[in-house]
Design an enzyme around this catalytic site. Sequence first.
Site, PDB file in Angstrom:
ATOM      1  N   THR A   1       0.693  -0.999  -3.248  1.00 31.62           N
ATOM      2  CA  THR A   1       1.752  -1.184  -4.251  1.00 31.62           C
ATOM      3  C   THR A   1       1.717  -2.616  -4.794  1.00 31.62           C
ATOM      4  O   THR A   1       1.749  -2.828  -6.012  1.00 31.62           O
ATOM      5  CB  THR A   1       3.136  -0.844  -3.651  1.00 31.62           C
TER       6      THR A   1
ATOM      7  N   SER B   1      -1.570   6.401  -2.250  1.00 34.24           N
ATOM      8  CA  SER B   1      -1.207   7.585  -1.459  1.00 34.24           C
ATOM      9  C   SER B   1      -2.085   8.781  -1.834  1.00 34.24           C
ATOM     10  O   SER B   1      -2.477   9.566  -0.972  1.00 34.24           O
ATOM     11  CB  SER B   1       0.256   7.958  -1.704  1.00 34.24           C
TER      12      SER B   1
ATOM     13  N   ASN C   1       7.127  -4.655   2.410  1.00 36.19           N
ATOM     14  CA  ASN C   1       5.765  -4.238   2.098  1.00 36.19           C
ATOM     15  C   ASN C   1       5.366  -4.705   0.697  1.00 36.19           C
ATOM     16  O   ASN C   1       4.337  -5.362   0.509  1.00 36.19           O
ATOM     17  CB  ASN C   1       5.654  -2.711   2.216  1.00 36.19           C
TER      18      ASN C   1
ATOM     19  N   LYS D   1      11.891  12.555  -3.503  1.00 32.01           N
ATOM     20  CA  LYS D   1      12.285  11.379  -2.721  1.00 32.01           C
ATOM     21  C   LYS D   1      13.191  11.819  -1.596  1.00 32.01           C
ATOM     22  O   LYS D   1      13.881  12.841  -1.708  1.00 32.01           O
ATOM     23  CB  LYS D   1      13.038  10.381  -3.603  1.00 32.01           C
TER      24      LYS D   1
ATOM     25  N   LYS E   1       5.861  14.675  -4.593  1.00 29.10           N
ATOM     26  CA  LYS E   1       5.371  13.472  -3.902  1.00 29.10           C
ATOM     27  C   LYS E   1       6.419  12.379  -4.011  1.00 29.10           C
ATOM     28  O   LYS E   1       6.979  12.155  -5.091  1.00 29.10           O
ATOM     29  CB  LYS E   1       4.070  12.999  -4.592  1.00 29.10           C
TER      30      LYS E   1
ATOM     31  N   LYS F   1       6.426   8.662 -12.712  1.00 31.84           N
ATOM     32  CA  LYS F   1       5.391   7.732 -12.241  1.00 31.84           C
ATOM     33  C   LYS F   1       4.080   8.447 -11.939  1.00 31.84           C
ATOM     34  O   LYS F   1       3.009   8.006 -12.361  1.00 31.84           O
ATOM     35  CB  LYS F   1       5.904   7.014 -10.982  1.00 31.84           C
TER      36      LYS F   1
HETATM   37  P1  NAD Z   1      10.631  -2.725   2.686  1.00 29.47           P
HETATM   38  O1  NAD Z   1      11.649  -2.063   3.514  1.00 29.47           O
HETATM   39  O2  NAD Z   1       9.282  -2.946   3.238  1.00 29.47           O
HETATM   40  O3  NAD Z   1      11.192  -4.138   2.167  1.00 29.47           O
HETATM   41  C1  NAD Z   1      12.405  -4.269   1.494  1.00 29.47           C
HETATM   42  C2  NAD Z   1      12.742  -5.750   1.348  1.00 29.47           C
HETATM   43  O4  NAD Z   1      13.985  -5.853   0.628  1.00 29.47           O
HETATM   44  C3  NAD Z   1      12.953  -6.474   2.675  1.00 29.47           C
HETATM   45  O5  NAD Z   1      12.495  -7.801   2.572  1.00 29.47           O
HETATM   46  C4  NAD Z   1      14.473  -6.457   2.841  1.00 29.47           C
HETATM   47  O6  NAD Z   1      14.947  -7.539   3.666  1.00 29.47           O
HETATM   48  C5  NAD Z   1      14.902  -6.627   1.389  1.00 29.47           C
HETATM   49  N1  NAD Z   1      16.265  -6.142   1.154  1.00 29.47           N
HETATM   50  C6  NAD Z   1      16.896  -5.056   1.688  1.00 29.47           C
HETATM   51  N2  NAD Z   1      18.158  -4.979   1.238  1.00 29.47           N
HETATM   52  C7  NAD Z   1      18.326  -6.022   0.389  1.00 29.47           C
HETATM   53  C8  NAD Z   1      19.408  -6.495  -0.397  1.00 29.47           C
HETATM   54  N3  NAD Z   1      20.598  -5.869  -0.393  1.00 29.47           N
HETATM   55  N4  NAD Z   1      19.193  -7.610  -1.169  1.00 29.47           N
HETATM   56  C9  NAD Z   1      18.010  -8.242  -1.169  1.00 29.47           C
HETATM   57  N5  NAD Z   1      16.965  -7.843  -0.436  1.00 29.47           N
HETATM   58  C10 NAD Z   1      17.115  -6.765   0.331  1.00 29.47           C
HETATM   59  O7  NAD Z   1      10.561  -1.875   1.319  1.00 29.47           O
HETATM   60  P2  NAD Z   1       9.356  -1.810   0.282  1.00 29.47           P
HETATM   61  O8  NAD Z   1       8.518  -0.663   0.648  1.00 29.47           O
HETATM   62  O9  NAD Z   1       8.772  -3.163   0.123  1.00 29.47           O
HETATM   63  O10 NAD Z   1      10.136  -1.379  -1.060  1.00 29.47           O
HETATM   64  C11 NAD Z   1      10.722  -2.338  -1.946  1.00 29.47           C
HETATM   65  C12 NAD Z   1      10.947  -1.704  -3.300  1.00 29.47           C
HETATM   66  O11 NAD Z   1       9.704  -1.228  -3.821  1.00 29.47           O
HETATM   67  C13 NAD Z   1      11.868  -0.479  -3.318  1.00 29.47           C
HETATM   68  O12 NAD Z   1      12.586  -0.431  -4.523  1.00 29.47           O
HETATM   69  C14 NAD Z   1      10.890   0.679  -3.239  1.00 29.47           C
HETATM   70  O13 NAD Z   1      11.440   1.889  -3.743  1.00 29.47           O
HETATM   71  C15 NAD Z   1       9.786   0.152  -4.136  1.00 29.47           C
HETATM   72  N6  NAD Z   1       8.483   0.788  -3.936  1.00 29.47           N
HETATM   73  C16 NAD Z   1       7.882   0.804  -2.719  1.00 29.47           C
HETATM   74  C17 NAD Z   1       6.621   1.384  -2.597  1.00 29.47           C
HETATM   75  C18 NAD Z   1       5.863   1.364  -1.292  1.00 29.47           C
HETATM   76  O14 NAD Z   1       4.695   1.771  -1.301  1.00 29.47           O
HETATM   77  N7  NAD Z   1       6.421   0.911  -0.196  1.00 29.47           N
HETATM   78  C19 NAD Z   1       6.001   1.977  -3.708  1.00 29.47           C
HETATM   79  C20 NAD Z   1       6.646   1.914  -4.939  1.00 29.47           C
HETATM   80  C21 NAD Z   1       7.888   1.321  -5.037  1.00 29.47           C
END
Ligand code: NAD
Length: 417
Positions: free
Chosen positions: A182, A354, A217, A98, A62, A86
């Site tokens: 999340t 999820s 997100n 991943k 997953k 996790k």
């Molecule tokens: P997303 O694509 O929805 O948002 C990412 C954000 O980070 C955006 O605002 C983008 O502009 C910003 N960003 C991108 N590159 C950047 C940089 N170089 N410097 C600063 N900001 C930057 O992604 P997300 O789903 O919100 O994921 C964010 C983090 O959370 C990641 O590390 C992801 O692995 C982790 N995560 C996400 C989920 C999920 O359910 N989406 C679950 C667990 C962990």
Amino acid sequence: MSTFFENTQKLVEEAARIAQVPGDVLARLQKPDKILEFKIQVGSKKFQAWRVQHNNALGLYKGGIRFHPDSNLDEVKALASLMTWKTSLMGLPYGGAKGAVKVDARALSAGELEELSRGYVRAIWQEIGPQKDVPAPDVGTNSQIMDWMTDEYSKLVGHWEPSAFTGKSVEKGGSRGREVATGFGGFVILREFLKFRNSKLEIRNSPPEVAIQGFGNVGSNIAKLLFDNGFRVVAISDSKGALYEEDGIDIPKVLDVKEKTGIIERPRCYAVSSHGETCKQFTNEELLELSVDILIPAALENVINEANTERIKAKVILEMANGPTVSEAEKMLVGRGVEIIPDILANGGGVVGSYFEWLQSLEQKYWGEGDVLKKIDEQLVRAFQTVLEIKNKYNISWRTASFVRAMERVAKAATKL
Ligand code: NAD
């Protein structure tokens, strides 16, 4: 600076030492089960892509799929490994995986993005599936992309198969509450942490001041929850830079603009106060060094490292991004009394959400958002309590305790194989 994967390996080794996992079992848990490397053709362009299946001792693989220009195999291996720990920590019947595509998705047309998403599935569909490997969104991917992927997978297998992906839109078999899961989970963990620390925590401000890096997100959903619950969110950022507003940022106002325009429009700071804006615009690096109570990295890995550790002033770091703190930096911060709530605990609400979506898709049922969030809340409170017990038992950091708990479950299952 160690790479993201090396950093993750060190955490795994330390947890295995404390949990007294035999060397041969540890060696198996440090290597991904399978690495798929492939290229996806979209028109005249070719994109490098990966899916890494790290471990399935506890259940099917997953983990999300990332679309980002800096993605690379080391990162995907680290993220896949983190998923194994996790899902274990969250008490789920899942392993870890991943995926990623090295792409600047913003430079693609909607048609190209759809073609890329469908191409990803066509390349690996025989390696994934509802009882094998279930992908989800991550940085740069969203419910629309999961809908395309589910549709493509269903065409290839010859029947509608919504349980092959999670993070789909509700209209296409997604779960209510998954979009916020999340961020919601992070809020639950922070709530439990603050309850536990109570008066022992030196929070400088009342209400506590928060800075959040990343407004996708994860960042935007936790920002909204913190705002609604009376925290003062003074800084937010996206890939273009950061905004600071002393009196606090009106998060619903930002969300409203982002929904209409797709971006955080500048120059503006969306102040909550009616006394006019004292807005400052600066870099993502400067956001991390603000004198706030709680710092929430919610974008990418390795952002807190040897180069900026000395200037980090927050008392609490809630890791909503995966791998934002490198191990050398963590040692220095923890030595200074900073509390770091690790990614596999703080952002576990996503994979728990999820899991509930997968169950609903398998049973062709729809639960209400309130039910889903209540279940996520309960599961996370249980995970927090377990980590706390282990932390106290061995007198170790939040991160090590989280990995030890995760390691105990996976190693036990792995030795039975
Ligand atoms: P997303 O694509 O929805 O948002 C990412 C954000 O980070 C955006 O605002 C983008 O502009 C910003 N960003 C991108 N590159 C950047 C940089 N170089 N410097 C600063 N900001 C930057 O992604 P997300 O789903 O919100 O994921 C964010 C983090 O959370 C990641 O590390 C992801 O692995 C982790 N995560 C996400 C989920 C999920 O359910 N989406 C679950 C667990 C962990």
